[in-house]
Design a protein around this motif. Structure first.
Motif, PDB file in Angstrom:
ATOM      1  N   MET A   1       6.569  -2.800 -19.935  1.00 27.15           N
ATOM      2  CA  MET A   1       5.382  -3.412 -20.532  1.00 27.15           C
ATOM      3  C   MET A   1       5.538  -4.929 -20.589  1.00 27.15           C
ATOM      4  O   MET A   1       4.596  -5.671 -20.312  1.00 27.15           O
ATOM      5  CB  MET A   1       5.148  -2.878 -21.942  1.00 27.15           C
ATOM      6  CG  MET A   1       4.775  -1.414 -22.002  1.00 27.15           C
ATOM      7  SD  MET A   1       3.179  -1.064 -21.294  1.00 27.15           S
ATOM      8  CE  MET A   1       2.122  -1.816 -22.497  1.00 27.15           C
ATOM      9  N   MET A   2       6.722  -5.387 -20.931  1.00 30.06           N
ATOM     10  CA  MET A   2       6.962  -6.832 -21.027  1.00 30.06           C
ATOM     11  C   MET A   2       6.917  -7.484 -19.644  1.00 30.06           C
ATOM     12  O   MET A   2       6.316  -8.547 -19.478  1.00 30.06           O
ATOM     13  CB  MET A   2       8.306  -7.098 -21.709  1.00 30.06           C
ATOM     14  CG  MET A   2       8.313  -6.742 -23.180  1.00 30.06           C
ATOM     15  SD  MET A   2       9.946  -6.808 -23.938  1.00 30.06           S
ATOM     16  CE  MET A   2      10.292  -8.564 -23.885  1.00 30.06           C
ATOM     17  N   LEU A   3       7.534  -6.858 -18.675  1.00 32.44           N
ATOM     18  CA  LEU A   3       7.540  -7.430 -17.334  1.00 32.44           C
ATOM     19  C   LEU A   3       6.138  -7.453 -16.731  1.00 32.44           C
ATOM     20  O   LEU A   3       5.788  -8.377 -16.002  1.00 32.44           O
ATOM     21  CB  LEU A   3       8.510  -6.661 -16.430  1.00 32.44           C
ATOM     22  CG  LEU A   3       9.986  -6.851 -16.759  1.00 32.44           C
ATOM     23  CD1 LEU A   3      10.842  -5.930 -15.907  1.00 32.44           C
ATOM     24  CD2 LEU A   3      10.406  -8.299 -16.592  1.00 32.44           C
ATOM     25  N   ARG A   4       5.331  -6.436 -17.044  1.00 36.05           N
ATOM     26  CA  ARG A   4       3.944  -6.428 -16.579  1.00 36.05           C
ATOM     27  C   ARG A   4       3.160  -7.612 -17.123  1.00 36.05           C
ATOM     28  O   ARG A   4       2.216  -8.065 -16.510  1.00 36.05           O
ATOM     29  CB  ARG A   4       3.248  -5.135 -17.008  1.00 36.05           C
ATOM     30  CG  ARG A   4       3.045  -4.197 -15.860  1.00 36.05           C
ATOM     31  CD  ARG A   4       2.260  -2.988 -16.290  1.00 36.05           C
ATOM     32  NE  ARG A   4       3.179  -1.872 -16.226  1.00 36.05           N
ATOM     33  CZ  ARG A   4       3.276  -0.910 -17.107  1.00 36.05           C
ATOM     34  NH1 ARG A   4       2.485  -0.873 -18.136  1.00 36.05           N
ATOM     35  NH2 ARG A   4       4.142   0.048 -16.953  1.00 36.05           N
ATOM     36  N   ARG A   5       3.550  -8.074 -18.303  1.00 33.11           N
ATOM     37  CA  ARG A   5       2.884  -9.217 -18.930  1.00 33.11           C
ATOM     38  C   ARG A   5       3.653 -10.510 -18.705  1.00 33.11           C
ATOM     39  O   ARG A   5       3.411 -11.510 -19.354  1.00 33.11           O
ATOM     40  CB  ARG A   5       2.726  -8.983 -20.433  1.00 33.11           C
ATOM     41  CG  ARG A   5       1.455  -8.273 -20.794  1.00 33.11           C
ATOM     42  CD  ARG A   5       1.544  -6.836 -20.535  1.00 33.11           C
ATOM     43  NE  ARG A   5       0.396  -6.084 -21.048  1.00 33.11           N
ATOM     44  CZ  ARG A   5       0.347  -4.799 -20.966  1.00 33.11           C
ATOM     45  NH1 ARG A   5       1.333  -4.136 -20.424  1.00 33.11           N
ATOM     46  NH2 ARG A   5      -0.706  -4.151 -21.415  1.00 33.11           N
ATOM     47  N   LEU A   6       4.611 -10.479 -17.769  1.00 35.92           N
ATOM     48  CA  LEU A   6       5.407 -11.639 -17.367  1.00 35.92           C
ATOM     49  C   LEU A   6       6.226 -12.230 -18.504  1.00 35.92           C
ATOM     50  O   LEU A   6       6.432 -13.434 -18.587  1.00 35.92           O
ATOM     51  CB  LEU A   6       4.506 -12.713 -16.734  1.00 35.92           C
ATOM     52  CG  LEU A   6       3.657 -12.239 -15.557  1.00 35.92           C
ATOM     53  CD1 LEU A   6       2.789 -13.380 -15.041  1.00 35.92           C
ATOM     54  CD2 LEU A   6       4.516 -11.687 -14.435  1.00 35.92           C
ATOM     55  N   ILE A   7       6.709 -11.372 -19.391  1.00 40.12           N
ATOM     56  CA  ILE A   7       7.615 -11.808 -20.456  1.00 40.12           C
ATOM     57  C   ILE A   7       9.036 -11.601 -19.939  1.00 40.12           C
ATOM     58  O   ILE A   7       9.409 -10.494 -19.574  1.00 40.12           O
ATOM     59  CB  ILE A   7       7.397 -10.990 -21.744  1.00 40.12           C
ATOM     60  CG1 ILE A   7       5.964 -11.165 -22.243  1.00 40.12           C
ATOM     61  CG2 ILE A   7       8.395 -11.384 -22.818  1.00 40.12           C
ATOM     62  CD1 ILE A   7       5.580 -10.251 -23.387  1.00 40.12           C
ATOM     63  N   PRO A   8       9.839 -12.660 -19.867  1.00 37.05           N
ATOM     64  CA  PRO A   8      11.183 -12.531 -19.289  1.00 37.05           C
ATOM     65  C   PRO A   8      12.087 -11.625 -20.122  1.00 37.05           C
ATOM     66  O   PRO A   8      12.125 -11.713 -21.338  1.00 37.05           O
ATOM     67  CB  PRO A   8      11.702 -13.971 -19.279  1.00 37.05           C
ATOM     68  CG  PRO A   8      10.888 -14.697 -20.276  1.00 37.05           C
ATOM     69  CD  PRO A   8       9.562 -14.005 -20.352  1.00 37.05           C
ATOM     70  N   CYS A   9      12.810 -10.759 -19.420  1.00 33.67           N
ATOM     71  CA  CYS A   9      13.711  -9.806 -20.075  1.00 33.67           C
ATOM     72  C   CYS A   9      15.145  -9.957 -19.581  1.00 33.67           C
ATOM     73  O   CYS A   9      15.953  -9.055 -19.766  1.00 33.67           O
ATOM     74  CB  CYS A   9      13.245  -8.377 -19.809  1.00 33.67           C
ATOM     75  SG  CYS A   9      11.593  -8.013 -20.368  1.00 33.67           S
ATOM     76  N   SER A  10      15.458 -11.057 -18.956  1.00 30.43           N
ATOM     77  CA  SER A  10      16.800 -11.266 -18.406  1.00 30.43           C
ATOM     78  C   SER A  10      17.842 -11.202 -19.511  1.00 30.43           C
ATOM     79  O   SER A  10      17.685 -11.811 -20.564  1.00 30.43           O
ATOM     80  CB  SER A  10      16.891 -12.625 -17.716  1.00 30.43           C
ATOM     81  OG  SER A  10      15.952 -12.702 -16.686  1.00 30.43           O
ATOM     82  N   GLY A  11      18.893 -10.459 -19.249  1.00 23.44           N
ATOM     83  CA  GLY A  11      19.992 -10.368 -20.199  1.00 23.44           C
ATOM     84  C   GLY A  11      19.785  -9.340 -21.299  1.00 23.44           C
ATOM     85  O   GLY A  11      20.667  -9.140 -22.123  1.00 23.44           O
ATOM     86  N   CYS A  12      18.635  -8.688 -21.341  1.00 26.38           N
ATOM     87  CA  CYS A  12      18.373  -7.678 -22.376  1.00 26.38           C
ATOM     88  C   CYS A  12      18.963  -6.341 -21.940  1.00 26.38           C
ATOM     89  O   CYS A  12      18.677  -5.867 -20.849  1.00 26.38           O
ATOM     90  CB  CYS A  12      16.876  -7.532 -22.619  1.00 26.38           C
ATOM     91  SG  CYS A  12      16.110  -9.014 -23.278  1.00 26.38           S
ATOM     92  N   GLY A  13      19.763  -5.744 -22.806  1.00 22.41           N
ATOM     93  CA  GLY A  13      20.396  -4.475 -22.474  1.00 22.41           C
ATOM     94  C   GLY A  13      20.031  -3.345 -23.411  1.00 22.41           C
ATOM     95  O   GLY A  13      20.263  -2.185 -23.094  1.00 22.41           O
ATOM     96  N   VAL A  14      19.477  -3.682 -24.565  1.00 28.62           N
ATOM     97  CA  VAL A  14      19.083  -2.662 -25.540  1.00 28.62           C
ATOM     98  C   VAL A  14      17.719  -3.044 -26.124  1.00 28.62           C
ATOM     99  O   VAL A  14      17.249  -4.164 -25.955  1.00 28.62           O
ATOM    100  CB  VAL A  14      20.126  -2.509 -26.674  1.00 28.62           C
ATOM    101  CG1 VAL A  14      21.435  -1.945 -26.148  1.00 28.62           C
ATOM    102  CG2 VAL A  14      20.361  -3.823 -27.374  1.00 28.62           C
ATOM    103  N   VAL A  15      17.116  -2.101 -26.831  1.00 30.53           N
ATOM    104  CA  VAL A  15      15.795  -2.310 -27.422  1.00 30.53           C
ATOM    105  C   VAL A  15      15.807  -3.502 -28.371  1.00 30.53           C
ATOM    106  O   VAL A  15      14.863  -4.295 -28.402  1.00 30.53           O
ATOM    107  CB  VAL A  15      15.311  -1.031 -28.138  1.00 30.53           C
ATOM    108  CG1 VAL A  15      14.015  -1.276 -28.877  1.00 30.53           C
ATOM    109  CG2 VAL A  15      15.137   0.108 -27.140  1.00 30.53           C
ATOM    110  N   ALA A  16      16.888  -3.673 -29.117  1.00 24.72           N
ATOM    111  CA  ALA A  16      16.970  -4.790 -30.068  1.00 24.72           C
ATOM    112  C   ALA A  16      16.862  -6.138 -29.353  1.00 24.72           C
ATOM    113  O   ALA A  16      16.258  -7.075 -29.887  1.00 24.72           O
ATOM    114  CB  ALA A  16      18.267  -4.711 -30.861  1.00 24.72           C
ATOM    115  N   ASP A  17      17.412  -6.243 -28.149  1.00 25.30           N
ATOM    116  CA  ASP A  17      17.297  -7.487 -27.377  1.00 25.30           C
ATOM    117  C   ASP A  17      15.854  -7.758 -26.985  1.00 25.30           C
ATOM    118  O   ASP A  17      15.376  -8.889 -27.065  1.00 25.30           O
ATOM    119  CB  ASP A  17      18.173  -7.423 -26.119  1.00 25.30           C
ATOM    120  CG  ASP A  17      19.652  -7.317 -26.416  1.00 25.30           C
ATOM    121  OD1 ASP A  17      20.058  -7.659 -27.554  1.00 25.30           O
ATOM    122  OD2 ASP A  17      20.396  -6.886 -25.520  1.00 25.30           O
ATOM    123  N   LEU A  18      15.159  -6.711 -26.547  1.00 25.16           N
ATOM    124  CA  LEU A  18      13.749  -6.860 -26.174  1.00 25.16           C
ATOM    125  C   LEU A  18      12.913  -7.258 -27.384  1.00 25.16           C
ATOM    126  O   LEU A  18      12.047  -8.135 -27.303  1.00 25.16           O
ATOM    127  CB  LEU A  18      13.214  -5.566 -25.563  1.00 25.16           C
ATOM    128  CG  LEU A  18      13.849  -5.110 -24.253  1.00 25.16           C
ATOM    129  CD1 LEU A  18      13.291  -3.754 -23.847  1.00 25.16           C
ATOM    130  CD2 LEU A  18      13.632  -6.137 -23.157  1.00 25.16           C
TER     131      LEU A  18
END
Length: 132
Positions: free
Chosen positions: A99-116
């Motif tokens: 969902m975040m990537l579809r909205r172009l929100i960067p998720c680099s380095g996120c490995g768990v839900v808490a990071d997102l």
């Protein structure tokens, strides 16, 4: 046929224990859906934000931060993630990340839900979405 299903049917020995668990969980969910999947929040997220396509570009540029979620809703997601099984956490992580990537929100380095959730919380606190 998806890549994972191909390996599952023809080369199951190549799958990791987590992939085996994910496949078994997905098959089980067809008959026994999880209660967290039916929270109103999940359907609200999908409807709140426009896709970054040419037809809805203006609306997309005016989109609310953090997928339109409030801090209270982010707390709910983080709380649910801490109470569900590991396989469910992976499903939630994959879904939220998509969902975040579809909205172009960067998720680099996120490995768990808490990071997102931390990335979304930062957007929420700043009051503006990440730049495109």
């Amino acid at each position: 046929m998806s890549q994972l299903n191909y390996y599952y049917h023809f080369f199951p020995e190549l799958l990791t224990p987590e992939e085996h668990e994910d496949i078994e969980y997905a098959q089980r969910c067809v008959f026994q859906p999880d209660p967290w999947r039916h929270l109103a929040i999940w359907s609200q997220i999908a409807r709140r934000v426009c896709q970054p396509v040419i037809e809805t570009r203006l609306a997309f540029e005016k989109r609310p931060p953090a997928l339109g979620l409030t801090c209270k809703e982010l707390d709910l997601i983080e709380g649910v993630a801490g109470q569900i099984a590991q396989v469910q956490q992976r499903v939630l992580f994959d879904w939220l990340r998509a969902m975040m990537l579809r909205r172009l929100i960067p998720c680099s380095g996120c490995g768990v839900v808490a990071d997102l959730v931390a990335v979304l919380r930062k957007e929420c606190e700043l009051g503006k979405p990440s730049p495109v």
